[in-house]
Design a protein around this motif. Structure first.
Motif, PDB file in Angstrom:
ATOM      1  N   TRP A  20      40.937 105.816 -31.561  1.00  0.00           N
ATOM      2  CA  TRP A  20      42.155 105.958 -32.350  1.00  0.00           C
ATOM      3  C   TRP A  20      43.139 106.883 -31.644  1.00  0.00           C
ATOM      4  O   TRP A  20      42.742 107.845 -30.989  1.00  0.00           O
ATOM      5  N   VAL A  21      44.417 106.603 -31.804  1.00  0.00           N
ATOM      6  CA  VAL A  21      45.477 107.462 -31.281  1.00  0.00           C
ATOM      7  C   VAL A  21      45.820 108.501 -32.348  1.00  0.00           C
ATOM      8  O   VAL A  21      46.077 108.154 -33.509  1.00  0.00           O
ATOM      9  N   ARG A  62      45.026 118.996 -29.225  1.00  0.00           N
ATOM     10  CA  ARG A  62      44.063 119.513 -28.240  1.00  0.00           C
ATOM     11  C   ARG A  62      42.702 118.835 -28.388  1.00  0.00           C
ATOM     12  O   ARG A  62      42.024 118.574 -27.395  1.00  0.00           O
ATOM     13  N   GLY A  63      42.307 118.574 -29.631  1.00  0.00           N
ATOM     14  CA  GLY A  63      41.042 117.891 -29.849  1.00  0.00           C
ATOM     15  C   GLY A  63      41.026 116.522 -29.207  1.00  0.00           C
ATOM     16  O   GLY A  63      40.053 116.132 -28.543  1.00  0.00           O
ATOM     17  N   ALA A  64      42.119 115.766 -29.388  1.00  0.00           N
ATOM     18  CA  ALA A  64      42.199 114.425 -28.802  1.00  0.00           C
ATOM     19  C   ALA A  64      42.229 114.501 -27.280  1.00  0.00           C
ATOM     20  O   ALA A  64      41.540 113.737 -26.586  1.00  0.00           O
ATOM     21  N   LEU A  65      43.024 115.429 -26.737  1.00  0.00           N
ATOM     22  CA  LEU A  65      43.109 115.565 -25.282  1.00  0.00           C
ATOM     23  C   LEU A  65      41.769 115.997 -24.689  1.00  0.00           C
ATOM     24  O   LEU A  65      41.347 115.500 -23.640  1.00  0.00           O
ATOM     25  N   GLY A  66      41.098 116.916 -25.373  1.00  0.00           N
ATOM     26  CA  GLY A  66      39.812 117.395 -24.889  1.00  0.00           C
ATOM     27  C   GLY A  66      38.761 116.313 -24.848  1.00  0.00           C
ATOM     28  O   GLY A  66      37.828 116.366 -24.034  1.00  0.00           O
ATOM     29  N   LEU A  75      38.525 116.579 -35.977  1.00  0.00           N
ATOM     30  CA  LEU A  75      39.037 115.261 -36.356  1.00  0.00           C
ATOM     31  C   LEU A  75      39.745 114.602 -35.173  1.00  0.00           C
ATOM     32  O   LEU A  75      39.558 113.405 -34.918  1.00  0.00           O
ATOM     33  N   GLY A  76      40.580 115.372 -34.465  1.00  0.00           N
ATOM     34  CA  GLY A  76      41.286 114.818 -33.324  1.00  0.00           C
ATOM     35  C   GLY A  76      40.330 114.276 -32.272  1.00  0.00           C
ATOM     36  O   GLY A  76      40.510 113.163 -31.756  1.00  0.00           O
ATOM     37  N   ALA A  77      39.299 115.062 -31.960  1.00  0.00           N
ATOM     38  CA  ALA A  77      38.318 114.626 -30.960  1.00  0.00           C
ATOM     39  C   ALA A  77      37.536 113.416 -31.457  1.00  0.00           C
ATOM     40  O   ALA A  77      37.333 112.445 -30.716  1.00  0.00           O
ATOM     41  N   GLY A  78      37.085 113.465 -32.711  1.00  0.00           N
ATOM     42  CA  GLY A  78      36.288 112.364 -33.251  1.00  0.00           C
ATOM     43  C   GLY A  78      37.066 111.060 -33.327  1.00  0.00           C
ATOM     44  O   GLY A  78      36.529 109.983 -33.021  1.00  0.00           O
ATOM     45  N   LEU A  79      38.325 111.133 -33.733  1.00  0.00           N
ATOM     46  CA  LEU A  79      39.143 109.919 -33.789  1.00  0.00           C
ATOM     47  C   LEU A  79      39.397 109.370 -32.399  1.00  0.00           C
ATOM     48  O   LEU A  79      39.339 108.153 -32.172  1.00  0.00           O
ATOM     49  N   ALA A  80      39.685 110.259 -31.453  1.00  0.00           N
ATOM     50  CA  ALA A  80      39.915 109.819 -30.075  1.00  0.00           C
ATOM     51  C   ALA A  80      38.679 109.136 -29.500  1.00  0.00           C
ATOM     52  O   ALA A  80      38.777 108.103 -28.819  1.00  0.00           O
ATOM     53  N   THR A 136      35.906 114.213 -44.667  1.00  0.00           N
ATOM     54  CA  THR A 136      35.346 115.415 -44.041  1.00  0.00           C
ATOM     55  C   THR A 136      35.140 115.265 -42.539  1.00  0.00           C
ATOM     56  O   THR A 136      34.866 116.249 -41.865  1.00  0.00           O
ATOM     57  N   ASP A 137      35.257 114.042 -42.013  1.00  0.00           N
ATOM     58  CA  ASP A 137      35.103 113.863 -40.568  1.00  0.00           C
ATOM     59  C   ASP A 137      35.782 112.578 -40.127  1.00  0.00           C
ATOM     60  O   ASP A 137      36.304 111.813 -40.948  1.00  0.00           O
ATOM     61  N   ALA A 138      35.784 112.357 -38.814  1.00  0.00           N
ATOM     62  CA  ALA A 138      36.489 111.205 -38.251  1.00  0.00           C
ATOM     63  C   ALA A 138      35.873 109.882 -38.701  1.00  0.00           C
ATOM     64  O   ALA A 138      36.590 108.883 -38.852  1.00  0.00           O
ATOM     65  N   ALA A 139      34.569 109.844 -38.913  1.00  0.00           N
ATOM     66  CA  ALA A 139      33.912 108.600 -39.335  1.00  0.00           C
ATOM     67  C   ALA A 139      34.446 108.153 -40.688  1.00  0.00           C
ATOM     68  O   ALA A 139      34.671 106.957 -40.924  1.00  0.00           O
ATOM     69  N   GLU A 140      34.671 109.102 -41.591  1.00  0.00           N
ATOM     70  CA  GLU A 140      35.187 108.745 -42.916  1.00  0.00           C
ATOM     71  C   GLU A 140      36.646 108.307 -42.842  1.00  0.00           C
ATOM     72  O   GLU A 140      37.071 107.419 -43.581  1.00  0.00           O
ATOM     73  N   VAL A 141      37.417 108.903 -41.935  1.00  0.00           N
ATOM     74  CA  VAL A 141      38.800 108.470 -41.739  1.00  0.00           C
ATOM     75  C   VAL A 141      38.825 107.043 -41.201  1.00  0.00           C
ATOM     76  O   VAL A 141      39.554 106.174 -41.700  1.00  0.00           O
TER      77      VAL A 141
END
Length: 382
Positions: free
Chosen positions: A148-149, A164-168, A139-144, A283-288
């Protein structure tokens, strides 16, 4: 822009008043920060609604407050103090009313106000499972990747995985701490929090050197909820600080989302309880992003794989469904099963043979082996 006197007064109060103290927040709103500091110095009586013992405790803290020292230590650590009224102040924090922060200590180069405009909180269990860590990181990676922050609390488990997901993904992330932003907590996340400060922002209400306490962790969560457009909970037991964040988000009118897990897992029980209420299953960043984003940020339509028989015209599908799975069948029997004429059934059967669905056996027709398996699975709902 906040003047120096107001800023120093709020720095003093950040050392004196606990985060989220609504009695003190109302007092500051009514008389102003500078006047509140003057009262603490003995210039007036005590605020209404405050006991003698509590007032004495606040005054004892005020005697030890050193706003110039706190601001100096902050500057040395690359930290600034952002007040209500500053250009960088996120206006959505004002939704907390008298419980809003007196100010925020900010470590990092980016503008907190700009980043908070398009932010989502991802929170959850500290002792999460591998599934929870995977979902939080994804989720962190997908939102980033979608611009998204990602905001979280910098803790072990789901928080760390989301950061870590967002940073990665080369994205933006904000850690909201329950202690001074110059002393990373937990210690095991010192490297992670330092990296967040370099690539993102580390913020908190408490002055430099302040230590975390259980109540400060809980009260920190209201800032996470107010700062963001919505909160996603990934794994949380019934007694979980992540649920405090979600309920705060609901009270503030923010979106609340939950990632489902096994019904047998105690770490998913709190999330499932949210989903039985007003929270939305994601279930994933797209839905968020579809829920909290702007018009047009739609998640892709979800459906199973398209099979060759799905592309057949309705008449051919009815004839195909009328063929027995294991034996040849006469044309008139097939026609009755498909509710059509014999001539139409014959035409459809030759069409199906050309496409590899059926084969002729003397005067009868039978499904090919591949079609037989496919039709059987379809009938059994596999």
């Amino acid at each position: 822009m906040t003047d120096d006197g107001e800023r120093r007064a709020r720095v003093t109060l950040s050392r004196v008043v606990e985060p989220g103290d609504e009695v003190c927040g109302r007092w500051v709103r009514e008389v102003g920060a500078r006047e509140a500091v003057r009262w603490l110095s003995g210039g007036e009586g005590q605020p209404r609604g405050m006991t003698d013992s509590r007032w004495a405790g606040l005054r004892a803290r005020a005697e030890r407050a050193d706003p110039e020292g706190d601001l100096g230590r902050a500057r040395d650590a690359g930290v600034r103090f952002v007040c209500p009224g500053d250009p960088e102040w996120p206006a959505q924090l004002d939704d907390l009313g008298d419980g809003r922060p007196l100010g925020l200590w900010v470590r990092g180069l980016s503008s907190l106000r700009i980043w908070a405009l398009r932010s989502v909180a991802v929170v959850g269990a500290r002792a999460c499972t591998e599934y929870g860590a995977h979902m939080a990181a994804t989720l962190g990676a997908g939102l980033a990747e979608r611009g998204w922050v990602v905001v979280s609390g910098g803790a072990y488990g789901v928080d760390g995985a989301a950061h870590r997901g967002a940073l990665g993904a080369g994205g933006a992330t904000v850690a909201v701490l329950a202690c001074g932003v110059d002393r990373p907590y937990p210690r095991g996340h010192t490297q992670l929090i330092s990296r967040i400060a370099e690539q993102g922002l580390v913020i908190g209400e408490l002055p430099p050197g302040a230590h975390p306490t259980p109540s400060r962790f809980i009260l920190r969560n209201r800032v996470i909820a107010a700062l963001t457009r919505g909160t996603v909970v990934v794994e949380a037991a019934y007694r979980s600080g992540a649920l405090v964040t979600a309920r705060a988000a609901q009270r503030l009118g923010r979106f609340t989302m939950g990632v489902p897990g096994p019904a047998t897992s105690s770490l998913s029980a709190g999330v499932h309880e949210l989903l039985r209420g007003e929270a939305v299953l994601v279930t994933d960043a797209a839905e968020v992003a579809e829920l909290v984003g702007d018009m047009g940020e739609l998640a892709p339509e979800r459906r199973g794989p398209v099979l060759p028989r799905d592309l057949l015209p309705p008449g051919a599908r009815r004839v195909l469904a009328a063929l027995p799975a294991r034996r040849p069948s006469a044309v008139d029997e097939i026609a009755r099963g498909a509710a059509t004429t014999t001539d139409d059934a014959v035409g459809r059967l030759y069409e199906l043979r050309a496409l590899g669905f059926v084969e002729r056996h003397g005067d009868g027709w039978k499904l090919t082996r591949q079609a037989s398996t496919s039709v059987r699975d379809d009938r059994e709902g596999r």
